[in-house]
Design a protein around this motif. Structure first.
Motif, short mmCIF file in Angstrom:
data_model
loop_
_atom_site.label_atom_id
_atom_site.label_comp_id
_atom_site.label_asym_id
_atom_site.label_seq_id
_atom_site.Cartn_x
_atom_site.Cartn_y
_atom_site.Cartn_z
N LEU A 1 3.04 11.76 77.47
CA LEU A 1 4.19 11.76 76.57
C LEU A 1 5.39 12.47 77.19
N ASP A 2 5.14 13.55 77.88
CA ASP A 2 6.24 14.26 78.54
C ASP A 2 6.87 13.39 79.62
N ARG A 3 6.05 12.65 80.31
CA ARG A 3 6.54 11.78 81.38
C ARG A 3 7.56 10.79 80.87
N TRP A 4 7.37 10.33 79.63
CA TRP A 4 8.25 9.31 79.07
C TRP A 4 9.19 9.87 78.01
N GLY A 5 9.29 11.19 77.93
CA GLY A 5 10.23 11.83 77.02
C GLY A 5 9.88 11.73 75.55
N LEU A 6 8.58 11.65 75.25
CA LEU A 6 8.14 11.44 73.87
C LEU A 6 7.33 12.61 73.31
N SER A 7 7.51 13.79 73.87
CA SER A 7 6.74 14.94 73.41
C SER A 7 6.95 15.25 71.93
N ALA A 8 8.14 14.92 71.40
CA ALA A 8 8.44 15.19 70.00
C ALA A 8 7.59 14.35 69.06
N GLU A 9 6.92 13.32 69.58
CA GLU A 9 6.12 12.43 68.74
C GLU A 9 4.62 12.66 68.93
N ARG B 1 0.38 8.67 68.02
CA ARG B 1 1.75 9.17 68.01
C ARG B 1 2.27 9.19 66.59
N ASP B 2 3.18 10.11 66.30
CA ASP B 2 3.88 10.07 65.03
C ASP B 2 5.00 9.04 65.12
N ASP B 3 5.19 8.32 64.03
CA ASP B 3 6.28 7.36 63.93
C ASP B 3 7.52 8.13 63.51
N LYS B 4 8.47 8.29 64.40
CA LYS B 4 9.66 9.08 64.13
C LYS B 4 10.93 8.25 64.28
N LEU B 5 11.88 8.49 63.39
CA LEU B 5 13.22 7.94 63.48
C LEU B 5 14.16 9.06 63.88
N GLY B 6 15.17 8.75 64.67
CA GLY B 6 16.06 9.79 65.16
C GLY B 6 17.51 9.55 64.83
N PHE B 7 18.20 10.61 64.46
CA PHE B 7 19.65 10.59 64.35
C PHE B 7 20.22 11.06 65.68
N TYR B 8 21.09 10.27 66.28
CA TYR B 8 21.73 10.62 67.55
C TYR B 8 23.24 10.55 67.40
N THR B 9 23.92 11.43 68.11
CA THR B 9 25.37 11.43 68.15
C THR B 9 25.80 11.60 69.59
N LYS B 10 27.07 11.44 69.90
CA LYS B 10 27.47 11.60 71.29
C LYS B 10 27.32 13.06 71.69
N SER B 11 27.09 13.26 72.97
CA SER B 11 26.65 14.56 73.46
C SER B 11 27.64 15.69 73.20
N ASP B 12 28.94 15.37 73.08
CA ASP B 12 29.93 16.42 72.84
C ASP B 12 30.35 16.50 71.37
N SER B 13 29.60 15.86 70.49
CA SER B 13 29.92 15.87 69.07
C SER B 13 29.70 17.26 68.47
N SER B 14 30.47 17.59 67.44
CA SER B 14 30.30 18.87 66.74
C SER B 14 29.13 18.81 65.77
N ILE B 15 28.60 17.61 65.52
CA ILE B 15 27.44 17.49 64.63
C ILE B 15 26.22 18.09 65.33
N SER B 16 25.56 19.02 64.68
CA SER B 16 24.44 19.72 65.32
C SER B 16 23.09 19.45 64.66
N LYS B 17 23.10 19.01 63.38
CA LYS B 17 21.81 18.75 62.73
C LYS B 17 21.97 17.74 61.60
N VAL B 18 20.94 16.93 61.42
CA VAL B 18 20.82 16.04 60.26
C VAL B 18 19.38 16.19 59.79
N GLU B 19 19.23 16.87 58.66
CA GLU B 19 17.89 17.15 58.15
C GLU B 19 17.62 16.53 56.78
N SER B 20 18.67 16.26 56.03
CA SER B 20 18.50 15.75 54.67
C SER B 20 19.77 15.01 54.25
N ALA B 21 19.73 14.45 53.05
CA ALA B 21 20.81 13.60 52.57
C ALA B 21 22.21 14.22 52.67
#
Length: 326
Positions: free
Chosen positions: A303-311, A161-181
């Motif tokens: 991975l799909d079963r556990w919601g980890l396809s992104a990794e 698996r890839d070791d991934k860190l995730g940025f999460y916000t509340k589901s109705d937030s206007s924030i749509s992406k965090v890609e860089s500083a």
């Protein structure tokens, strides 16, 4: 056909290692599946199967991979695998409070089956696995272990698996992406103290300040409930932590959404791998078995079963480049 068994006798002291299973990446924004994948409700909430009855599809034996298993391991027909069942969806105790279930368990069981072995799953405190592998008590560890150059001095690895860190916000937030500083400039970000993600965020913040952008407001919480309340009440904009557990929480309650993924060793890629004793030859068999699972589609289903396809990784690598010594 390989069978799945479980060693009993786990002490209460293991509970103290809950956060350590995340390989030194605490998850300030996350809480702790039918075989074909989690069911989804009308509200978008996924129902994961956390019962002892996992109804796994058996993996087919790969004779070529099985032939690579060292005789010392195959002689008893078992593959003893250590897991730390304290962080869903990686590994957690089922509803019976004694059976480990989760992505790491499913990968371990499937790997053993494709090598013609029986998976002997041993719940293990995170701090205990290194000595357990070195002593031969465990023949492999699947417990979200990140490959590092320092660990490669004592262990061999087969990535899964890839070791991934995730940025999460509340589901109705206007924030749509965090890609860089620049995307975190002026944001209020919940992060774990002393973690890889904090180190990354500090570097991004310094870059922003040098470029005249607003500083990040770092927020630290002792538990997930306080972190979740801060995010949902609007006192924080984002959480930044291990993606696996945050993705599970987001899928389970639909209150948060993923807006960015970052490599766990940013700017370097980091790999999660099956961990074995240095030089005993089993890592090559594990790599071959994992690649068989990838090729026949079993890996993607797990991975799909556990919601980890992104990794997911396209192939297992033997002793991939590890994070450098600090």
């Amino acid at each position: 056909m390989a069978r799945f068994s479980l060693k009993p006798g786990v002490t209460a002291a293991l509970a103290a290692t809950t956060l350590l299973v995340l390989a030194a990446c605490s998850d300030p924004g996350a809480a702790a599946a039918p075989a074909s994948g989690p069911a989804t409700s009308a509200a978008g909430v996924k129902q994961f199967n956390l019962s002892p009855e996992q109804n796994r599809e058996a993996a087919a034996v790969d004779p070529a991979a099985a032939a690579l298993v060292p005789e010392a391991i195959k002689k008893d027909g078992k593959l003893t695998v250590a897991v730390s069942p304290f962080a869903a969806p990686l590994a957690v105790y089922a509803t019976d409070n004694k059976t480990p279930v989760g992505n790491e368990v499913d990968i371990a069981v499937a790997l053993a089956q494709t090598l013609g072995l029986e998976a002997d799953i041993v719940p293990t405190a995170w701090a205990d696995w290194p000595l357990g592998v070195e002593s031969g008590k465990y023949e492999a560890v699947l417990s979200n272990v990140t490959v590092t150059e320092e660990r490669k001095l004592k262990f061999d690895f087969a990535s899964y698996r890839d070791d991934k860190l995730g940025f999460y916000t509340k589901s109705d937030s206007s924030i749509s992406k965090v890609e860089s500083a620049p995307d975190v400039a002026g944001k209020r970000v919940i992060v774990g103290s002393g973690t890889n993600q904090e180190s990354i965020l500090l570097r991004w913040d310094e870059e922003n300040k040098k470029n005249g952008l607003p500083a990040v407001e770092f927020q630290y919480y002792d538990d997930d409930s306080a972190s979740s309340l801060a995010l949902q009440s609007g006192r924080a904009d984002l959480t930044f932590g291990p993606n696996a557990t945050a993705a599970f929480k987001a899928a389970s309650d639909a209150k948060t959404k993923l807006v960015g993924l970052v490599d766990g060793g940013w700017p370097l890629k980091a790999s999660i791998a099956a961990t074995t004793k240095k030089g005993n030859g089993f890592a090559a068999a594990a790599q071959a078995g994992l690649n068989h699972l990838i090729e026949d589609g079993s890996y993607a289903k797990i991975l799909d079963r556990w919601g980890l396809s992104a990794e997911a990784v396209p192939k297992s690598e033997l002793n991939p480049a590890g994070l450098p010594k600090k």
